[in-house]
Write a protein that holds these residues in place. Structure first.
Motif, PDB file in Angstrom:
ATOM      1  N   ALA A  27     113.294  14.370  41.274  1.00 21.26           N
ATOM      2  CA  ALA A  27     112.910  13.093  40.672  1.00 21.26           C
ATOM      3  C   ALA A  27     114.111  12.210  40.368  1.00 21.26           C
ATOM      4  O   ALA A  27     113.994  10.979  40.325  1.00 21.26           O
ATOM      5  N   LEU A  28     115.264  12.826  40.154  1.00 17.88           N
ATOM      6  CA  LEU A  28     116.466  12.084  39.799  1.00 17.88           C
ATOM      7  C   LEU A  28     117.354  11.753  40.996  1.00 17.88           C
ATOM      8  O   LEU A  28     118.254  10.914  40.897  1.00 17.88           O
ATOM      9  N   ASN A  29     117.126  12.408  42.115  1.00 15.96           N
ATOM     10  CA  ASN A  29     118.028  12.241  43.250  1.00 15.96           C
ATOM     11  C   ASN A  29     117.991  10.799  43.768  1.00 15.96           C
ATOM     12  O   ASN A  29     116.934  10.191  43.890  1.00 15.96           O
ATOM     13  N   LYS A  30     119.154  10.268  44.064  1.00 13.39           N
ATOM     14  CA  LYS A  30     119.251   8.885  44.532  1.00 13.39           C
ATOM     15  C   LYS A  30     118.567   8.671  45.883  1.00 13.39           C
ATOM     16  O   LYS A  30     118.303   7.524  46.264  1.00 13.39           O
ATOM     17  N   ALA A  31     118.286   9.760  46.592  1.00 13.48           N
ATOM     18  CA  ALA A  31     117.613   9.650  47.891  1.00 13.48           C
ATOM     19  C   ALA A  31     116.126   9.967  47.799  1.00 13.48           C
ATOM     20  O   ALA A  31     115.470  10.184  48.817  1.00 13.48           O
ATOM     21  N   VAL A  32     115.567   9.966  46.584  1.00 15.89           N
ATOM     22  CA  VAL A  32     114.153  10.310  46.423  1.00 15.89           C
ATOM     23  C   VAL A  32     113.251   9.283  47.108  1.00 15.89           C
ATOM     24  O   VAL A  32     112.080   9.565  47.416  1.00 15.89           O
ATOM     25  N   ASP A  33     113.788   8.085  47.394  1.00 19.61           N
ATOM     26  CA  ASP A  33     112.988   7.078  48.093  1.00 19.61           C
ATOM     27  C   ASP A  33     112.548   7.576  49.466  1.00 19.61           C
ATOM     28  O   ASP A  33     111.523   7.141  49.995  1.00 19.61           O
ATOM     29  N   TRP A  34     113.322   8.499  50.062  1.00 14.91           N
ATOM     30  CA  TRP A  34     112.932   9.070  51.350  1.00 14.91           C
ATOM     31  C   TRP A  34     111.639   9.872  51.221  1.00 14.91           C
ATOM     32  O   TRP A  34     110.825   9.903  52.141  1.00 14.91           O
ATOM     33  N   LEU A  35     111.466  10.528  50.098  1.00 16.33           N
ATOM     34  CA  LEU A  35     110.247  11.298  49.881  1.00 16.33           C
ATOM     35  C   LEU A  35     109.060  10.385  49.598  1.00 16.33           C
ATOM     36  O   LEU A  35     107.913  10.765  49.792  1.00 16.33           O
TER      37      LEU A  35
END
Length: 254
Positions: free
Chosen positions: A33-41
Motif C-alpha cells: 500500500a505504501l510502495n511508490k509503484a503501487v499505481d501499477w497494481l
C-alpha cells in the motif's frame, strides 16, 4: 526428481505453514500500500476490486514455486514475467527495476520475520538460505541490481524502505478497501497483525503501534497449535471465502 527448493530447506518449513504465510500476507499488504509503484497494481483494476484476492494470489504463487519441481518452478516464474511484460506493453512503459526488487525483498524479509515471530530465531545460514532461494527466483526473472549475499541484501533493503515508500492516495484507498472487504473487526485484527511484522519505516507511515495487542496472545497461540486449536482461531478471524484456501496451505508438497 529435482526441486526448486531442497526438501530439508528452512524455506519449505516457513512456506509450509498457513500461519507463517498469513503473517507474510499481513506484512506485504501493508508495504504494498505504501510502495511508490503501487499505481501499477491499480492499472489493471484488479487490486482495488479484490485487494485480498490479488495479494493472496501473489503469496500463493510464491508458495507454489517453493514446493515445485525445478522445471515447473521455472515455468511458473517465466509465466509471472510474461504477465508483467503484458501489463507493461498495455501501459506503454516499463515497471521500474526497483519495484521488482521491492517485491522480492518483501518475500525475503517477511519470510524471516514471520517465522521468527511464530517459531524461533533463525540462524544466519538459514537467513542466507531464504535469501538464496528468492535470489534464484529474481535471477530467473532477469531482475537487475540484485544483492550478491544476505549482508548486501540487508543494506539494500534499508535503502529501498527509505527511498521507495510514501503515504499516497493509493495507500488511503487501499486501506479503505481492506476495511470494506474484511469488515471492521477483521480489519482491526489486520492492523494489529501488521504491527509486529512490519519494519519501523512502514509502521511510522501507517501510524501502526509498535506494541501490538496481539503480542501477548502469541504464546497462547503457540500453545493452541500443540493441542490443534489453531485451526479454530484461523476460522474465526478469516473471511469465509478464504478459509479453505488458507487450510490448503498447511499441506506441504512432497
Amino acid at each position: 526428481m529435482q526441486y526448486f527448493v531442497g526438501k530439508n530447506s528452512i524455506v519449505r518449513e516457513i512456506w509450509g505453514k498457513s500461519d507463517t504465510i498469513l503473517l507474510i500476507f499481513a506484512g506485504a499488504s501493508a508495504e504494498f500500500a505504501l510502495n511508490k509503484a503501487v499505481d501499477w497494481l491499480y492499472f489493471t483494476g484488479r487490486l482495488p476490486n479484490d485487494p485480498l484476492g490479488r495479494l493472496f494470489s501473489t503469496v500463493s504463487y510464491a508458495r507454489e514455486i517453493v514446493f515445485a519441481e525445478k522445471s515447473a518452478a521455472f515455468k511458473a516464474i517465466d509465466s509471472i514475467s510474461e504477465i508483467h511484460q503484458l501489463v507493461e506493453t498495455n501501459r506503454g512503459k516499463r515497471i521500474p527495476d526497483w519495484a521488482y526488487r521491492d517485491v522480492l525483498f518483501m518475500l525475503i524479509d517477511y519470510s524471516i520475520r514471520s517465522f521468527e515471530i511464530l517459531e524461533r530465531k533463525l540462524k544466519y545460514f538459514e537467513k542466507q538460505e531464504v535469501f538464496d532461494v528468492f535470489l534464484r527466483l529474481g535471477k530467473r526473472m532477469n531482475l537487475v541490481g540484485l544483492p550478491k549475499d544476505f549482508e548486501e541484501f540487508e543494506i539494500m533493503r534499508k535503502d529501498h524502505l527509505r527511498q521507495n515508500l510514501k503515504y499516497s492516495t493509493y495507500t488511503k484507498d487501499l486501506y479503505k478497501q481492506y476495511r470494506y472487504h474484511l469488515g471492521i473487526v477483521r480489519y482491526r485484527l489486520l492492523l494489529e497483525t501488521q504491527s509486529p511484522i512490519t519494519p519501523n519505516k512502514v509502521r511510522k507511515y501507517l501510524h501502526l503501534k509498535k506494541n501490538s495487542l496481539l503480542s501477548p496472545a502469541i504464546p497462547i497461540y503457540k500453545i493452541s497449535k500443540s493441542i490443534h486449536l489453531d485451526t479454530f482461531f484461523k476460522w474465526l478471524i478469516l473471511p469465509g471465502a478464504y478459509r479453505q484456501k488458507i487450510k490448503s496451505l498447511d499441506h506441504q508438497a512432497l
